[in-house]
Design an enzyme around this catalytic site. Structure first.
Site, PDB file in Angstrom:
ATOM      1  N   GLN A 258      51.119   1.638  55.790  1.00 28.49           N
ATOM      2  CA  GLN A 258      50.212   0.647  55.183  1.00 28.49           C
ATOM      3  C   GLN A 258      48.784   0.838  55.710  1.00 28.49           C
ATOM      4  O   GLN A 258      47.822   0.819  54.941  1.00 28.49           O
ATOM      5  CB  GLN A 258      50.674  -0.782  55.508  1.00 28.49           C
TER       6      GLN A 258
ATOM      7  N   GLU B 166      53.901  -2.501  49.408  1.00 27.45           N
ATOM      8  CA  GLU B 166      54.957  -2.283  50.392  1.00 27.45           C
ATOM      9  C   GLU B 166      56.331  -1.967  49.794  1.00 27.45           C
ATOM     10  O   GLU B 166      57.061  -1.148  50.335  1.00 27.45           O
ATOM     11  CB  GLU B 166      55.053  -3.567  51.252  1.00 27.45           C
TER      12      GLU B 166
ATOM     13  N   CYS C  27      67.438  -2.692  56.836  1.00 25.81           N
ATOM     14  CA  CYS C  27      68.457  -3.595  56.288  1.00 25.81           C
ATOM     15  C   CYS C  27      69.781  -3.431  57.024  1.00 25.81           C
ATOM     16  O   CYS C  27      70.546  -4.397  57.158  1.00 25.81           O
ATOM     17  CB  CYS C  27      68.634  -3.357  54.788  1.00 25.81           C
TER      18      CYS C  27
ATOM     19  N   HIS D 138      55.324 -10.901  54.301  1.00 27.06           N
ATOM     20  CA  HIS D 138      56.074 -11.761  55.228  1.00 27.06           C
ATOM     21  C   HIS D 138      55.369 -11.939  56.581  1.00 27.06           C
ATOM     22  O   HIS D 138      55.195 -10.972  57.316  1.00 27.06           O
ATOM     23  CB  HIS D 138      57.462 -11.165  55.474  1.00 27.06           C
TER      24      HIS D 138
ATOM     25  N   HIS E 248      64.103  -8.110  46.594  1.00 24.76           N
ATOM     26  CA  HIS E 248      62.830  -8.808  46.800  1.00 24.76           C
ATOM     27  C   HIS E 248      62.777 -10.200  46.157  1.00 24.76           C
ATOM     28  O   HIS E 248      62.281 -11.145  46.749  1.00 24.76           O
ATOM     29  CB  HIS E 248      61.650  -7.975  46.311  1.00 24.76           C
TER      30      HIS E 248
ATOM     31  N   HIS F  69      63.242  -7.201  59.508  1.00 18.13           N
ATOM     32  CA  HIS F  69      63.531  -5.945  60.215  1.00 18.13           C
ATOM     33  C   HIS F  69      62.921  -5.955  61.612  1.00 18.13           C
ATOM     34  O   HIS F  69      61.883  -6.579  61.844  1.00 18.13           O
ATOM     35  CB  HIS F  69      62.921  -4.765  59.464  1.00 18.13           C
TER      36      HIS F  69
ATOM     37  N   LYS G   6      58.810   5.261  54.901  1.00 20.87           N
ATOM     38  CA  LYS G   6      58.997   3.846  54.580  1.00 20.87           C
ATOM     39  C   LYS G   6      60.384   3.651  53.962  1.00 20.87           C
ATOM     40  O   LYS G   6      61.300   3.169  54.594  1.00 20.87           O
ATOM     41  CB  LYS G   6      57.865   3.335  53.664  1.00 20.87           C
TER      42      LYS G   6
ATOM     43  N   SER H 194      59.940 -16.784  54.681  1.00 20.91           N
ATOM     44  CA  SER H 194      59.966 -15.647  55.612  1.00 20.91           C
ATOM     45  C   SER H 194      59.006 -15.762  56.784  1.00 20.91           C
ATOM     46  O   SER H 194      59.041 -14.936  57.689  1.00 20.91           O
ATOM     47  CB  SER H 194      59.672 -14.358  54.836  1.00 20.91           C
TER      48      SER H 194
ATOM     49  N   ASP I 119      62.762   1.891  56.551  1.00 20.19           N
ATOM     50  CA  ASP I 119      62.729   0.420  56.481  1.00 20.19           C
ATOM     51  C   ASP I 119      63.834  -0.087  55.552  1.00 20.19           C
ATOM     52  O   ASP I 119      64.691  -0.906  55.949  1.00 20.19           O
ATOM     53  CB  ASP I 119      61.312   0.050  56.026  1.00 20.19           C
ATOM     54  N   ASN I 120      63.849   0.412  54.321  1.00 20.08           N
ATOM     55  CA  ASN I 120      64.809  -0.108  53.347  1.00 20.08           C
ATOM     56  C   ASN I 120      66.244   0.122  53.831  1.00 20.08           C
ATOM     57  O   ASN I 120      67.108  -0.733  53.646  1.00 20.08           O
ATOM     58  CB  ASN I 120      64.609   0.559  51.979  1.00 20.08           C
TER      59      ASN I 120
ATOM     60  N   ASN J  46      55.762   2.195  49.557  1.00 20.66           N
ATOM     61  CA  ASN J  46      57.225   2.205  49.604  1.00 20.66           C
ATOM     62  C   ASN J  46      57.781   3.615  49.570  1.00 20.66           C
ATOM     63  O   ASN J  46      58.737   3.928  50.268  1.00 20.66           O
ATOM     64  CB  ASN J  46      57.789   1.403  48.435  1.00 20.66           C
TER      65      ASN J  46
ATOM     66  N   ASP K 243      53.071  -7.088  49.138  1.00 20.70           N
ATOM     67  CA  ASP K 243      54.507  -6.833  49.299  1.00 20.70           C
ATOM     68  C   ASP K 243      55.221  -7.571  48.167  1.00 20.70           C
ATOM     69  O   ASP K 243      55.401  -8.785  48.235  1.00 20.70           O
ATOM     70  CB  ASP K 243      54.970  -7.326  50.673  1.00 20.70           C
TER      71      ASP K 243
ATOM     72  N   SER L  95      52.093 -15.317  53.353  1.00 20.24           N
ATOM     73  CA  SER L  95      53.392 -14.663  53.294  1.00 20.24           C
ATOM     74  C   SER L  95      53.727 -14.367  51.836  1.00 20.24           C
ATOM     75  O   SER L  95      53.129 -14.945  50.931  1.00 20.24           O
ATOM     76  CB  SER L  95      54.461 -15.563  53.911  1.00 20.24           C
TER      77      SER L  95
ATOM     78  N   SER M 160      56.724   1.605  58.597  1.00 25.54           N
ATOM     79  CA  SER M 160      56.211   1.063  57.330  1.00 25.54           C
ATOM     80  C   SER M 160      54.736   0.710  57.457  1.00 25.54           C
ATOM     81  O   SER M 160      53.922   1.027  56.584  1.00 25.54           O
ATOM     82  CB  SER M 160      56.975  -0.205  56.959  1.00 25.54           C
TER      83      SER M 160
HETATM   84  P1  NAI Z   1      66.548   1.263  44.786  1.00 22.87           P
HETATM   85  O1  NAI Z   1      65.984   1.423  43.444  1.00 22.87           O
HETATM   86  O2  NAI Z   1      66.601   2.415  45.749  1.00 22.87           O
HETATM   87  O3  NAI Z   1      68.048   0.696  44.698  1.00 22.87           O
HETATM   88  C1  NAI Z   1      68.488  -0.298  43.826  1.00 22.87           C
HETATM   89  C2  NAI Z   1      69.843   0.164  43.280  1.00 22.87           C
HETATM   90  O4  NAI Z   1      70.429  -0.892  42.529  1.00 22.87           O
HETATM   91  C3  NAI Z   1      69.703   1.364  42.337  1.00 22.87           C
HETATM   92  O5  NAI Z   1      70.521   2.429  42.779  1.00 22.87           O
HETATM   93  C4  NAI Z   1      70.153   0.804  40.988  1.00 22.87           C
HETATM   94  O6  NAI Z   1      70.837   1.775  40.209  1.00 22.87           O
HETATM   95  C5  NAI Z   1      71.068  -0.332  41.392  1.00 22.87           C
HETATM   96  N1  NAI Z   1      71.197  -1.374  40.374  1.00 22.87           N
HETATM   97  C6  NAI Z   1      70.247  -1.840  39.507  1.00 22.87           C
HETATM   98  N2  NAI Z   1      70.744  -2.807  38.733  1.00 22.87           N
HETATM   99  C7  NAI Z   1      72.044  -2.985  39.126  1.00 22.87           C
HETATM  100  C8  NAI Z   1      73.071  -3.855  38.697  1.00 22.87           C
HETATM  101  N3  NAI Z   1      72.869  -4.727  37.715  1.00 22.87           N
HETATM  102  N4  NAI Z   1      74.273  -3.765  39.323  1.00 22.87           N
HETATM  103  C9  NAI Z   1      74.488  -2.859  40.316  1.00 22.87           C
HETATM  104  N5  NAI Z   1      73.544  -2.010  40.755  1.00 22.87           N
HETATM  105  C10 NAI Z   1      72.337  -2.067  40.162  1.00 22.87           C
HETATM  106  O7  NAI Z   1      65.741   0.054  45.460  1.00 22.87           O
HETATM  107  P2  NAI Z   1      65.742  -0.344  47.017  1.00 22.87           P
HETATM  108  O8  NAI Z   1      64.619   0.326  47.697  1.00 22.87           O
HETATM  109  O9  NAI Z   1      67.119  -0.206  47.536  1.00 22.87           O
HETATM  110  O10 NAI Z   1      65.316  -1.884  46.909  1.00 22.87           O
HETATM  111  C11 NAI Z   1      66.168  -2.868  46.339  1.00 22.87           C
HETATM  112  C12 NAI Z   1      65.465  -4.224  46.417  1.00 22.87           C
HETATM  113  O11 NAI Z   1      65.292  -4.589  47.786  1.00 22.87           O
HETATM  114  C13 NAI Z   1      64.063  -4.242  45.815  1.00 22.87           C
HETATM  115  O12 NAI Z   1      63.846  -5.493  45.227  1.00 22.87           O
HETATM  116  C14 NAI Z   1      63.169  -4.072  47.033  1.00 22.87           C
HETATM  117  O13 NAI Z   1      61.873  -4.534  46.781  1.00 22.87           O
HETATM  118  C15 NAI Z   1      63.910  -4.877  48.041  1.00 22.87           C
HETATM  119  N6  NAI Z   1      63.692  -4.594  49.458  1.00 22.87           N
HETATM  120  C16 NAI Z   1      64.015  -5.601  50.330  1.00 22.87           C
HETATM  121  C17 NAI Z   1      63.875  -5.430  51.675  1.00 22.87           C
HETATM  122  C18 NAI Z   1      64.214  -6.540  52.597  1.00 22.87           C
HETATM  123  O14 NAI Z   1      63.880  -6.463  53.774  1.00 22.87           O
HETATM  124  N7  NAI Z   1      64.871  -7.581  52.177  1.00 22.87           N
HETATM  125  C19 NAI Z   1      63.382  -4.171  52.245  1.00 22.87           C
HETATM  126  C20 NAI Z   1      63.112  -3.157  51.257  1.00 22.87           C
HETATM  127  C21 NAI Z   1      63.273  -3.378  49.922  1.00 22.87           C
END
Ligand code: NAI
Length: 490
Positions: A423, A208, A247, A55, A353, A411, A238, A83, A242-243, A233, A146, A78, A419
């Site tokens: 990196q 990332e 968020c 991003h 993501h 963020h 991180k 983003s 960050d997560n 990650n 990322d 990006s 984070s």
């Molecule tokens: P995580 O693996 O810690 O959490 C995801 C959770 O969703 C897990 O606990 C899992 O059991 C649950 N889950 C999976 N399928 C499901 C379903 N069908 N219904 C309900 N729950 C379900 O992953 P994390 O780190 O929380 O990341 C989640 C997403 O966010 C990823 O795609 C990651 O790349 C992205 N992300 C986005 C950020 C942003 O700034 N927008 C920042 C960091 C990560």
């Protein structure tokens, strides 16, 4: 004047505005600034040609200029079509010492609101670096990714090239996959051995996010990973920062900027209670929303219950929610039939993501549905009346793409400093210690994770207790750390 270089951003005249924001962000990014102090002279990244797909925000600008200060040359795109902050992209191209007429910064290929075709073109641009003085093609030798799109382009491009065929676009393919295959077909038509050569130059990738890391482990398991990878990650500094805290800040920022709806008193449904979901649920509760969590993992479901949230299936609560947020990294979490069952003016967004968490294609196929743009990245989808429901509409943010970056600016700097310090350290590790890393996925050693945290304590006025020698011996650790065994979960 300096050498002209290619770049593609919205408007270079935004650079001055971007530079002011970068200057303020530097103050909030003590980790990156400390790394500039530590490594600015020794320049461990001299010779690194980093292709960055992340991003293109103000915080990323500080990362890019840190990599440059450490000796790297860099090209950037990006990792999402919505983003980019155009003023940050412009400032990076112009550079701290250049002017709009004489840019002296870094080639950036990113603007807010790319088409998917443009997105993949930009990703190609960061891997192919033109020609050197002898007319030889130059390629990136490091990837900073990322979500894994740049890594996927190299891997799939090479695999299809070696198989002698790019699979034709299939009826079942999503629009995304179709556009991706078209790009690979076009690049291979121009240069049939392109992706093999690109892949041979890449020394490693640092990734990332959760979703990109997931892709890397799949490649490694299948024996298809082409170069060493560091999973940034899963540095504690991180994903647990960050997560979660990132968020916690940027989710409601996105909802507020997009809709300005009062969150207090509303029912918010958060799908997924991992690191991202935990931060999202807390931020919505902080605004006074009544939060319901959905989960598939019994451990995370129990955590959510113990944190005081109602935990339910989406089917059971879909008619109650005012705000829905997906944070799962999974696909088809909110389906079209769910959206048809929602309240009038329910707000639906994703912070995971990829955009497949919400079935936007399925929504678009509902007979009689219409889409009205309220403003960029905010759309009202009007749903036809049915036997048991009158005509009503729902509000979808960023067309189902991550809303904290599509509707807000992602963020804040302080958390991204953690984070991006990871990196930067990961890039130094892979680039300078090539013999220590084989084609596997690694995480950074704990002492480096602790170092990243340490770099952020002073700015917050944290008084850290120091173990006595006797206490350290009692615990079986070194006075200087690491303080926890590998299996500790924080
Ligand atoms: P995580 O693996 O810690 O959490 C995801 C959770 O969703 C897990 O606990 C899992 O059991 C649950 N889950 C999976 N399928 C499901 C379903 N069908 N219904 C309900 N729950 C379900 O992953 P994390 O780190 O929380 O990341 C989640 C997403 O966010 C990823 O795609 C990651 O790349 C992205 N992300 C986005 C950020 C942003 O700034 N927008 C920042 C960091 C990560």
């Amino acid at each position: 004047p300096s050498q002209p270089f290619d770049h593609n951003v919205r408007d270079l005249s935004l650079a001055a505005a971007g530079r002011h924001q970068i200057r303020l962000a530097e103050h909030e990014m003590p980790g990156l600034m400390a790394l500039r102090e530590m490594y600015g002279e020794s320049k461990p990244l001299a010779g690194a040609r980093i292709a960055g797909s992340l991003h293109m925000t103000v915080q990323t600008a500080v990362l890019i200029e840190t990599l440059v200060a450490l000796g790297a040359t860099v090209r950037w795109a990006s990792c999402n079509i919505f983003s980019t902050q155009d003023e940050a992209a412009a400032a990076v191209v112009v550079g701290p010492h250049g002017t709009v007429e004489d840019p002296q910064g870094v080639p950036v290929f990113a603007w807010k609101g790319e088409t998917l075709e443009e997105y993949w073109d930009c990703t190609e641009q960061i891997l192919t670096w033109g020609e050197d003085e002898a007319g030889e093609p130059v390629y990136a030798n490091m990837i900073l990714d990322d979500g894994g799109d740049a890594t996927m382009l190299v891997h799939n491009g090479r695999a299809w090239e070696q198989a002698g065929v790019v699979p034709p676009t299939d009826d079942d393919d999503s629009v995304e996959v179709g556009v991706f295959k078209a790009l690979v077909r076009r690049t291979l038509a121009q240069d049939p051995t392109k992706w093999t050569r690109v892949s041979e130059h890449i020394l490693g990738v640092t990734e990332e996010t959760t979703t990109g890391v997931h892709r890397l482990y799949e490649l490694a398991r299948a024996g298809e990973l082409l170069f060493p990878a560091i999973n940034v990650n899963d540095s504690v500094t991180k994903s647990k920062f960050d997560n979660k805290y990132g968020c916690r800040h940027s989710l409601i920022d996105g909802i507020n900027r997009a809709t300005d709806v009062l969150i207090g008193g509303k029912v918010a449904v958060v799908c997924g209670y991992g690191d991202v979901g935990k931060g999202c649920a807390e931020s919505l509760r902080g605004q006074g929303a009544r939060v319901i969590v959905t989960e598939v993992d019994p451990i995370c479901a129990l955590q959510a219950a113990m944190d005081g949230y109602q935990v339910a299936t989406l089917d059971d609560v879909v008619g109650q929610g005012d705000i829905f947020v997906t944070a799962t990294g999974c696909f088809d979490v909110i389906r079209a039939d769910h959206m048809l069952a929602m309240k009038n003016k329910a707000i639906v967004g994703n912070i995971g993501h990829f955009d497949n968490e919400i079935d936007m294609a399925g929504l678009a196929r509902v007979p009689g549905v219409t889409k009205t743009e309220i403003k960029p990245q905010v759309h009202e989808w009007t749903l036809p009346a049915t036997d048991d429901q009158p005509e009503r509409s729902i509000i979808v943010l960023s067309e189902g793409r991550l809303l904290n970056l599509g509707n807000a600016t992602g963020h804040p700097s302080f958390v991204m400093s953690n984070s991006f310090a990871n990196q930067t350290i990961a890039q130094i590790e892979l680039f300078t210690k090539q013999d220590d890393y084989t084609t596997q996925v690694y995480v950074l050693p704990k002492h480096l994770d602790e170092m990243v945290a340490r770099l952020h304590l002073d700015a917050l006025g944290v008084g850290l207790t120091e173990l006595s020698k006797a206490q350290a011996e009692y615990l079986g650790v070194d006075v200087a750390g690491p303080y926890k065994p590998e299996h500790y979960r924080y």
